[in-house]
Design a protein around this motif. Structure first.
Motif, mmCIF file in Angstrom:
data_model
loop_
_atom_site.group_PDB
_atom_site.id
_atom_site.type_symbol
_atom_site.label_atom_id
_atom_site.label_comp_id
_atom_site.label_asym_id
_atom_site.label_seq_id
_atom_site.Cartn_x
_atom_site.Cartn_y
_atom_site.Cartn_z
ATOM 1 N N ALA A 251 -0.152 -3.963 -12.732
ATOM 2 C CA ALA A 251 0.036 -2.680 -11.968
ATOM 3 C C ALA A 251 0.194 -2.957 -10.276
ATOM 4 C CB ALA A 251 -1.305 -1.788 -11.967
ATOM 5 N N LEU A 252 -0.302 -4.284 -9.978
ATOM 6 C CA LEU A 252 -0.196 -4.660 -8.565
ATOM 7 C C LEU A 252 1.013 -5.837 -8.429
ATOM 8 C CD1 LEU A 252 -0.822 -4.558 -5.723
ATOM 9 C CD2 LEU A 252 -2.465 -6.454 -6.372
ATOM 10 N N VAL A 253 1.089 -6.733 -9.279
ATOM 11 C CA VAL A 253 1.746 -7.769 -9.013
ATOM 12 C C VAL A 253 3.254 -7.575 -9.582
ATOM 13 C CG1 VAL A 253 -0.172 -9.518 -9.084
ATOM 14 C CG2 VAL A 253 1.256 -9.040 -11.248
ATOM 15 N N GLU A 254 3.465 -6.493 -10.515
ATOM 16 C CA GLU A 254 4.713 -6.090 -10.656
ATOM 17 C C GLU A 254 5.722 -5.140 -9.788
ATOM 18 O OE1 GLU A 254 6.626 -7.598 -13.219
ATOM 19 O OE2 GLU A 254 4.812 -8.881 -13.424
ATOM 20 N N LEU A 255 4.860 -4.950 -8.669
ATOM 21 C CA LEU A 255 5.557 -4.006 -7.727
ATOM 22 C C LEU A 255 6.457 -4.839 -6.946
ATOM 23 C CD1 LEU A 255 2.328 -2.104 -6.248
ATOM 24 C CD2 LEU A 255 4.165 -1.281 -7.747
ATOM 25 N N PRO A 256 7.716 -4.199 -6.781
ATOM 26 C CA PRO A 256 8.853 -4.696 -5.825
ATOM 27 C C PRO A 256 8.061 -5.382 -4.535
ATOM 28 C CG PRO A 256 9.601 -3.117 -7.201
ATOM 29 C CD PRO A 256 8.335 -2.910 -7.234
ATOM 30 N N PHE B 158 0.793 -1.433 -0.105
ATOM 31 C CA PHE B 158 0.004 -0.146 -0.003
ATOM 32 C C PHE B 158 0.712 1.399 0.027
ATOM 33 C CE2 PHE B 158 -2.963 -3.299 1.199
ATOM 34 C CZ PHE B 158 -4.139 -2.735 0.420
ATOM 35 N N ASN B 159 2.060 1.183 0.671
ATOM 36 C CA ASN B 159 2.713 2.292 0.698
ATOM 37 C C ASN B 159 3.354 2.488 -0.725
ATOM 38 O OD1 ASN B 159 2.642 2.827 3.473
ATOM 39 N ND2 ASN B 159 4.123 1.523 3.988
ATOM 40 N N GLU B 160 3.691 1.530 -1.400
ATOM 41 C CA GLU B 160 4.292 1.993 -2.841
ATOM 42 C C GLU B 160 3.123 1.863 -3.767
ATOM 43 O OE1 GLU B 160 7.255 -0.180 -6.075
ATOM 44 O OE2 GLU B 160 6.565 -1.618 -4.374
ATOM 45 N N LEU B 161 1.938 1.551 -3.552
ATOM 46 C CA LEU B 161 0.935 2.280 -4.350
ATOM 47 C C LEU B 161 0.634 3.695 -4.014
ATOM 48 C CD1 LEU B 161 -1.677 -0.787 -3.863
ATOM 49 C CD2 LEU B 161 -0.615 0.009 -6.241
ATOM 50 N N LYS B 162 0.739 4.012 -2.936
ATOM 51 C CA LYS B 162 0.571 5.562 -2.565
ATOM 52 C C LYS B 162 1.571 6.334 -3.278
ATOM 53 C CE LYS B 162 -1.158 4.909 1.749
ATOM 54 N NZ LYS B 162 -1.368 5.028 3.298
ATOM 55 N N ILE B 163 2.661 5.763 -3.859
ATOM 56 C CA ILE B 163 3.613 6.628 -4.395
ATOM 57 C C ILE B 163 3.449 6.653 -5.917
ATOM 58 C CG2 ILE B 163 6.316 6.386 -5.067
ATOM 59 C CD1 ILE B 163 6.775 5.504 -2.143
ATOM 60 N N THR B 164 3.176 5.313 -6.434
ATOM 61 C CA THR B 164 3.038 4.915 -7.837
ATOM 62 C C THR B 164 1.703 5.510 -8.325
ATOM 63 O OG1 THR B 164 2.342 2.691 -7.336
ATOM 64 C CG2 THR B 164 4.624 2.860 -7.898
ATOM 65 N N ARG B 165 0.655 5.374 -7.762
ATOM 66 C CA ARG B 165 -0.679 5.935 -8.037
ATOM 67 C C ARG B 165 -1.224 5.539 -9.057
ATOM 68 N NH1 ARG B 165 -2.139 9.892 -4.261
ATOM 69 N NH2 ARG B 165 -3.418 10.742 -5.917
ATOM 70 N N PRO B 166 -1.443 4.134 -9.217
ATOM 71 C CA PRO B 166 -2.240 3.899 -10.712
ATOM 72 C C PRO B 166 -3.588 4.374 -10.432
ATOM 73 C CG PRO B 166 -1.724 1.893 -9.247
ATOM 74 C CD PRO B 166 -0.880 3.036 -8.645
ATOM 75 N N ASP B 167 -4.269 5.067 -11.370
ATOM 76 C CA ASP B 167 -5.255 5.512 -11.223
ATOM 77 C C ASP B 167 -6.611 4.587 -11.769
ATOM 78 O OD1 ASP B 167 -5.108 5.355 -14.100
ATOM 79 O OD2 ASP B 167 -5.461 7.566 -14.570
ATOM 80 N N HIS B 168 -6.168 3.427 -12.025
ATOM 81 C CA HIS B 168 -7.282 2.601 -12.635
ATOM 82 C C HIS B 168 -7.294 1.202 -11.676
ATOM 83 C CE1 HIS B 168 -3.380 1.393 -14.376
ATOM 84 N NE2 HIS B 168 -3.883 -0.036 -14.413
ATOM 85 N N VAL B 169 -6.654 1.419 -10.433
ATOM 86 C CA VAL B 169 -6.629 0.277 -9.674
ATOM 87 C C VAL B 169 -7.193 0.445 -8.194
ATOM 88 C CG1 VAL B 169 -4.949 -0.911 -8.061
ATOM 89 C CG2 VAL B 169 -4.577 -0.694 -10.541
ATOM 90 N N ALA B 170 -7.999 -0.422 -7.617
ATOM 91 C CA ALA B 170 -8.329 -0.275 -6.228
ATOM 92 C C ALA B 170 -7.863 -1.614 -5.610
ATOM 93 C CB ALA B 170 -9.981 -0.399 -6.339
ATOM 94 N N TYR B 171 -7.317 -1.500 -4.428
ATOM 95 C CA TYR B 171 -6.777 -2.692 -3.633
ATOM 96 C C TYR B 171 -7.109 -2.224 -2.159
ATOM 97 C CZ TYR B 171 -3.167 -6.187 -2.302
ATOM 98 O OH TYR B 171 -2.735 -7.183 -1.763
ATOM 99 N N ALA B 172 -7.646 -3.522 -1.754
ATOM 100 C CA ALA B 172 -7.975 -3.399 -0.101
ATOM 101 C C ALA B 172 -7.561 -4.715 0.495
ATOM 102 C CB ALA B 172 -9.411 -3.288 0.007
ATOM 103 N N LEU B 173 -7.248 -4.531 1.999
ATOM 104 C CA LEU B 173 -6.725 -5.545 2.827
ATOM 105 C C LEU B 173 -7.787 -5.502 3.835
ATOM 106 C CD1 LEU B 173 -4.474 -7.629 3.590
ATOM 107 C CD2 LEU B 173 -3.348 -5.852 4.546
ATOM 108 N N PHE B 174 -7.916 -6.888 4.519
ATOM 109 C CA PHE B 174 -8.778 -7.151 5.576
ATOM 110 C C PHE B 174 -8.324 -7.965 6.481
ATOM 111 C CE2 PHE B 174 -11.551 -5.800 1.954
ATOM 112 C CZ PHE B 174 -12.319 -5.007 2.338
ATOM 113 N N ARG B 175 -8.207 -7.761 7.514
ATOM 114 C CA ARG B 175 -7.571 -8.809 8.650
ATOM 115 C C ARG B 175 -8.778 -9.111 9.875
ATOM 116 N NH1 ARG B 175 -1.958 -8.649 12.014
ATOM 117 N NH2 ARG B 175 -2.245 -10.718 13.048
#
Length: 100
Positions: A63-68, A27-44
């Motif tokens: 856009a998600l799975v290629e992130l380091p 999520f921290n990396e998504l905040k930096i890369t900011r793909p505009d067509h992606v929604a991602y959520a985590l539940f625990r």
């Protein structure tokens, strides 16, 4: 068509916090890369995790799975889990959404 992926699994009790930390790094990396067509959520809930990924533009998860950070999370997720994660991947047309 859009990509919708839902993944459910239970982490091993002694590795649940590690799993959460690796997941949150994505999520921290998504905040930096900011793909505009992606929604991602985590539940625990305890050791149970659910990930929800939606690509509102394409049938693609790159856009998600290629992130380091995602690669680091996915590298040994099966070892951190009680049983292998259960992904459900759907290619569907988004008709309406709220908050995506």
């Amino acid at each position: 068509m859009q990509r919708v992926t839902l993944v459910r699994y239970a982490a091993k009790p002694d590795r649940a916090d590690e799993n959460e930390a690796l997941s949150l790094a994505v999520f921290n990396e998504l905040k930096i890369t900011r793909p505009d067509h992606v929604a991602y959520a985590l539940f625990r809930d305890g050791v149970n995790f659910v990930h929800l990924f939606v690509n509102t533009r394409d049938e693609d998860a790159s856009a998600l799975v290629e992130l380091p950070t995602f690669k680091a999370y996915a590298k040994d997720v099966a070892e951190r889990s009680e049983a292998p994660p259960e992904p459900m991947r759907l290619n569907m047309n988004l008709l309406a959404s709220y908050g995506l």
